[in-house]
Design a protein around this motif. Structure first.
Motif, PDB file in Angstrom:
ATOM      1  N   GLN A  17      16.650   4.647   3.031  1.00  0.00           N
ATOM      2  CA  GLN A  17      16.074   4.979   4.311  1.00  0.00           C
ATOM      3  C   GLN A  17      14.952   6.186   4.155  1.00  0.00           C
ATOM      4  OE1 GLN A  17      19.205   5.249   7.259  1.00  0.00           O
ATOM      5  NE2 GLN A  17      19.963   3.294   6.898  1.00  0.00           N
ATOM      6  N   ILE A  18      15.296   7.076   3.508  1.00  0.00           N
ATOM      7  CA  ILE A  18      14.458   8.014   3.460  1.00  0.00           C
ATOM      8  C   ILE A  18      13.264   7.829   2.574  1.00  0.00           C
ATOM      9  CG2 ILE A  18      14.033  10.422   2.297  1.00  0.00           C
ATOM     10  CD1 ILE A  18      17.103  10.792   2.420  1.00  0.00           C
ATOM     11  N   VAL A  19      13.147   7.014   1.623  1.00  0.00           N
ATOM     12  CA  VAL A  19      12.408   6.544   0.744  1.00  0.00           C
ATOM     13  C   VAL A  19      11.286   5.673   1.789  1.00  0.00           C
ATOM     14  CG1 VAL A  19      11.285   5.059  -1.048  1.00  0.00           C
ATOM     15  CG2 VAL A  19      13.396   6.423  -1.455  1.00  0.00           C
ATOM     16  N   GLU A  20      11.992   4.724   2.718  1.00  0.00           N
ATOM     17  CA  GLU A  20      11.209   3.852   3.431  1.00  0.00           C
ATOM     18  C   GLU A  20      10.498   4.878   4.489  1.00  0.00           C
ATOM     19  OE1 GLU A  20      10.310   0.901   3.402  1.00  0.00           O
ATOM     20  OE2 GLU A  20      11.674   0.461   1.659  1.00  0.00           O
ATOM     21  N   TYR A  21      11.299   6.049   4.849  1.00  0.00           N
ATOM     22  CA  TYR A  21      10.444   6.907   5.818  1.00  0.00           C
ATOM     23  C   TYR A  21       9.138   7.515   5.363  1.00  0.00           C
ATOM     24  CZ  TYR A  21       9.651  11.163   8.801  1.00  0.00           C
ATOM     25  OH  TYR A  21       9.004  12.054   9.091  1.00  0.00           O
ATOM     26  N   PHE A  22       9.363   7.846   4.094  1.00  0.00           N
ATOM     27  CA  PHE A  22       8.157   8.396   3.412  1.00  0.00           C
ATOM     28  C   PHE A  22       7.098   7.616   3.022  1.00  0.00           C
ATOM     29  CE2 PHE A  22      11.094  12.099   2.038  1.00  0.00           C
ATOM     30  CZ  PHE A  22      10.503  13.100   2.476  1.00  0.00           C
ATOM     31  N   LYS A  23       7.510   6.362   2.662  1.00  0.00           N
ATOM     32  CA  LYS A  23       6.469   5.221   2.501  1.00  0.00           C
ATOM     33  C   LYS A  23       5.624   4.952   3.827  1.00  0.00           C
ATOM     34  CE  LYS A  23       8.426   2.905  -1.389  1.00  0.00           C
ATOM     35  NZ  LYS A  23       9.202   1.596  -1.701  1.00  0.00           N
TER      36      LYS A  23
ATOM     37  N   ASN B 279       0.858  -1.181  -0.104  1.00  0.00           N
ATOM     38  CA  ASN B 279       0.069   0.045  -0.003  1.00  0.00           C
ATOM     39  C   ASN B 279       1.025   1.273   0.065  1.00  0.00           C
ATOM     40  OD1 ASN B 279      -2.404  -1.534  -0.073  1.00  0.00           O
ATOM     41  ND2 ASN B 279      -2.309  -1.502   2.250  1.00  0.00           N
ATOM     42  N   ALA B 280       1.847   1.118   0.805  1.00  0.00           N
ATOM     43  CA  ALA B 280       2.971   2.472   0.824  1.00  0.00           C
ATOM     44  C   ALA B 280       3.559   2.633  -0.626  1.00  0.00           C
ATOM     45  CB  ALA B 280       3.876   2.197   1.955  1.00  0.00           C
ATOM     46  N   ASP B 281       3.838   1.428  -1.224  1.00  0.00           N
ATOM     47  CA  ASP B 281       4.466   1.385  -2.665  1.00  0.00           C
ATOM     48  C   ASP B 281       3.506   2.171  -3.521  1.00  0.00           C
ATOM     49  OD1 ASP B 281       6.749   0.497  -1.810  1.00  0.00           O
ATOM     50  OD2 ASP B 281       6.098  -1.763  -2.466  1.00  0.00           O
ATOM     51  N   ASN B 282       2.292   2.008  -3.585  1.00  0.00           N
ATOM     52  CA  ASN B 282       1.397   2.497  -4.307  1.00  0.00           C
ATOM     53  C   ASN B 282       1.044   3.987  -4.087  1.00  0.00           C
ATOM     54  OD1 ASN B 282       0.763   0.195  -5.343  1.00  0.00           O
ATOM     55  ND2 ASN B 282      -0.992  -0.434  -3.925  1.00  0.00           N
ATOM     56  N   LEU B 283       1.230   4.405  -2.856  1.00  0.00           N
ATOM     57  CA  LEU B 283       1.175   5.945  -2.327  1.00  0.00           C
ATOM     58  C   LEU B 283       2.236   6.614  -2.827  1.00  0.00           C
ATOM     59  CD1 LEU B 283      -0.561   5.514   1.088  1.00  0.00           C
ATOM     60  CD2 LEU B 283      -1.714   6.132  -0.839  1.00  0.00           C
ATOM     61  N   PHE B 284       3.560   5.910  -2.964  1.00  0.00           N
ATOM     62  CA  PHE B 284       4.899   6.747  -3.208  1.00  0.00           C
ATOM     63  C   PHE B 284       5.308   6.417  -4.436  1.00  0.00           C
ATOM     64  CE2 PHE B 284       9.231   7.952  -2.496  1.00  0.00           C
ATOM     65  CZ  PHE B 284       9.029   8.912  -1.726  1.00  0.00           C
ATOM     66  N   HIS B 285       5.325   7.527  -5.436  1.00  0.00           N
ATOM     67  CA  HIS B 285       5.648   7.433  -6.682  1.00  0.00           C
ATOM     68  C   HIS B 285       6.972   6.646  -6.942  1.00  0.00           C
ATOM     69  CE1 HIS B 285       5.901   8.128 -11.029  1.00  0.00           C
ATOM     70  NE2 HIS B 285       4.396   8.209 -10.861  1.00  0.00           N
ATOM     71  N   PRO B 286       7.199   5.600  -7.722  1.00  0.00           N
ATOM     72  CA  PRO B 286       8.556   4.914  -7.937  1.00  0.00           C
ATOM     73  C   PRO B 286       9.446   5.801  -8.463  1.00  0.00           C
ATOM     74  CG  PRO B 286       6.642   3.609  -8.864  1.00  0.00           C
ATOM     75  CD  PRO B 286       6.146   4.889  -8.419  1.00  0.00           C
TER      76      PRO B 286
ATOM     77  N   LEU C 242      15.188   9.970  -5.247  1.00  0.00           N
ATOM     78  CA  LEU C 242      15.866  10.389  -3.945  1.00  0.00           C
ATOM     79  C   LEU C 242      17.005   9.523  -3.698  1.00  0.00           C
ATOM     80  CD1 LEU C 242      12.563  10.477  -1.854  1.00  0.00           C
ATOM     81  CD2 LEU C 242      14.324  12.260  -2.159  1.00  0.00           C
ATOM     82  N   ILE C 243      17.003   8.138  -4.128  1.00  0.00           N
ATOM     83  CA  ILE C 243      18.171   7.287  -3.937  1.00  0.00           C
ATOM     84  C   ILE C 243      19.421   7.715  -4.866  1.00  0.00           C
ATOM     85  CG2 ILE C 243      18.790   4.771  -4.552  1.00  0.00           C
ATOM     86  CD1 ILE C 243      16.095   3.959  -4.000  1.00  0.00           C
ATOM     87  N   LYS C 244      19.006   8.427  -6.130  1.00  0.00           N
ATOM     88  CA  LYS C 244      20.111   8.996  -6.964  1.00  0.00           C
ATOM     89  C   LYS C 244      20.541  10.124  -6.114  1.00  0.00           C
ATOM     90  CE  LYS C 244      20.968  10.555 -11.774  1.00  0.00           C
ATOM     91  NZ  LYS C 244      20.286  10.717 -12.958  1.00  0.00           N
ATOM     92  N   LEU C 245      19.915  10.909  -5.491  1.00  0.00           N
ATOM     93  CA  LEU C 245      20.564  11.929  -5.017  1.00  0.00           C
ATOM     94  C   LEU C 245      21.177  11.609  -3.846  1.00  0.00           C
ATOM     95  CD1 LEU C 245      17.646  14.451  -4.815  1.00  0.00           C
ATOM     96  CD2 LEU C 245      19.774  14.696  -6.296  1.00  0.00           C
ATOM     97  N   ASP C 246      20.902  10.514  -2.932  1.00  0.00           N
ATOM     98  CA  ASP C 246      21.670  10.402  -1.962  1.00  0.00           C
ATOM     99  C   ASP C 246      21.708   8.763  -1.689  1.00  0.00           C
ATOM    100  OD1 ASP C 246      22.892   9.911   0.667  1.00  0.00           O
ATOM    101  OD2 ASP C 246      21.350  11.120   1.791  1.00  0.00           O
TER     102      ASP C 246
ATOM    103  N   LEU D 258       9.718   9.188  -8.050  1.00  0.00           N
ATOM    104  CA  LEU D 258      10.261   9.893  -6.865  1.00  0.00           C
ATOM    105  C   LEU D 258      11.396   9.145  -5.896  1.00  0.00           C
ATOM    106  CD1 LEU D 258      10.143  12.802  -5.236  1.00  0.00           C
ATOM    107  CD2 LEU D 258       8.005  11.678  -4.159  1.00  0.00           C
ATOM    108  N   ALA D 259      10.981   7.813  -5.798  1.00  0.00           N
ATOM    109  CA  ALA D 259      11.837   7.047  -4.826  1.00  0.00           C
ATOM    110  C   ALA D 259      13.282   6.887  -5.636  1.00  0.00           C
ATOM    111  CB  ALA D 259      11.193   5.588  -4.633  1.00  0.00           C
TER     112      ALA D 259
END
Length: 318
Positions: free
Chosen positions: A26-32, A3-10, A16-20, A12-13
């Motif tokens: 971990q930031i992506v998991e936090y947002f999810k 459900n969190a994967d559906n709410l958080f656009h791939p 974020l991984i590319k930037l850091d 965007l994830a």
């Protein structure tokens, strides 16, 4: 976390991984996780609203059921009463005449005495009543004392609760320079607050500790934010000279001001709709000798004398 994967656009994830690269996951998991918690909170709030709505509807249904129950009970009582009435034996309209007389027939003298005395009125009286009905008139009935009990009380000066008071403190009204606020001892457990229109006419030092005449059974009212619990009686001339009405020498706070020709106890509180003060005030005057009076009857403190204006004559009291 589907459900969190559906709410958080791939995309965007991935950004974020590319930037850091180190902490991006971990930031992506936090947002999810945060998105999932937000969604659960919204669902919970919707559930609470639905529950409240159901409680309101249940209460309304319960009230409707109680009303229907009451109506059914009333119908049942009426049906039972009707059934009992229909089963009751009929009341005989006339008893059978005896075959033989029990008592002998009355004599002519007894028959004359048995005639009822409440005979119908003579024909001329009936004619008078009928003519009055046609004219829409009614017979005048004698008045009784019981009918006068609900009459309005007479409006005279005895209904005013006038007392002597001593001014303990005086200050200018914060919101109106033309008004003063006094604390006055009228012989009660606590002083009364009085708002008066003496602001531009009198020095505060002249009022401090002085005696005055107050109307104490007026209804307390708020004047520019200050509650006034009585009314100072003032002597006022046509050219707007103002003085406090002065009690006789030897008066003390709480002394009553009475009128010889108007005995009686004052009202507990003057009702504004009766306008007692407004009706009496034109007859409250200071005569040519400076004596305060109502229709020629002086303001008197028993055993101490009459109330006067300090220097004014032939003016009104308000």
């Amino acid at each position: 976390m589907d459900n969190a994967d559906n709410l958080f656009h791939p995309s965007l994830a991935a950004a974020l991984i590319k930037l850091d690269p180190e902490d991006g996951e971990q930031i992506v998991e936090y947002f999810k996780t945060h998105a999932l918690l937000t969604r659960e909170k919204a669902l919970l709030q919707a559930s609470v609203r639905d529950q409240k709505k159901l409680l309101v509807e249940n209460g309304k249904l319960k009230k409707d059921i109680e009303e229907l129950k009451t109506q059914l009970q009333e119908k049942q009582r009426r049906r039972t009463a009707k059934a009992l009435y229909s089963q009751a034996p009929p009341t005989p309209t006339q008893s059978p005449a005896p075959t033989t007389p029990v008592n002998p027939p009355p004599s002519p003298a007894e028959a004359t005495a048995a005639v009822p005395t409440n005979r119908p009125p003579p024909s001329h009286e009936r004619g008078d009543r009928q003519s009055r009905r046609r004219r829409g008139e009614r017979k005048v009935r004698p008045s009784s004392d019981s009918l006068s009990l609900g009459a309005e009380p007479q409006v005279d000066v005895s209904r005013l609760d006038l007392r002597i008071g001593r001014i303990l403190g005086v200050r200018r009204h914060l919101l109106a320079e033309a008004m003063l606020v006094q604390e006055v001892d009228v012989g009660e457990s606590a002083p009364r607050t009085v708002v008066s229109g003496l602001g531009g006419k009198t020095n505060l030092e002249e009022l401090q500790g002085g005696l005055a005449v107050l109307l104490c059974n007026v209804k307390a009212c708020k004047i520019r934010g200050v509650v006034s619990q009585a009314r100072l009686l003032l002597c006022v001339t046509t050219d707007d000279c103002i003085e406090l009405l002065a009690p006789p020498t030897g008066s003390t706070p709480g002394d009553r001001v009475t009128f010889l020709n108007y005995p009686g106890e004052p009202d507990r509180e003057l009702q504004s709709k009766q306008r007692v003060w407004e009706l009496l005030q034109p007859d409250l005057q200071v005569d040519g000798r400076g004596v305060a009076n109502y229709k020629g009857c002086g303001f008197e403190v028993k055993g101490k004398g009459l109330c006067r204006a300090p220097s004014l004559t032939n003016c009104i009291i308000r």
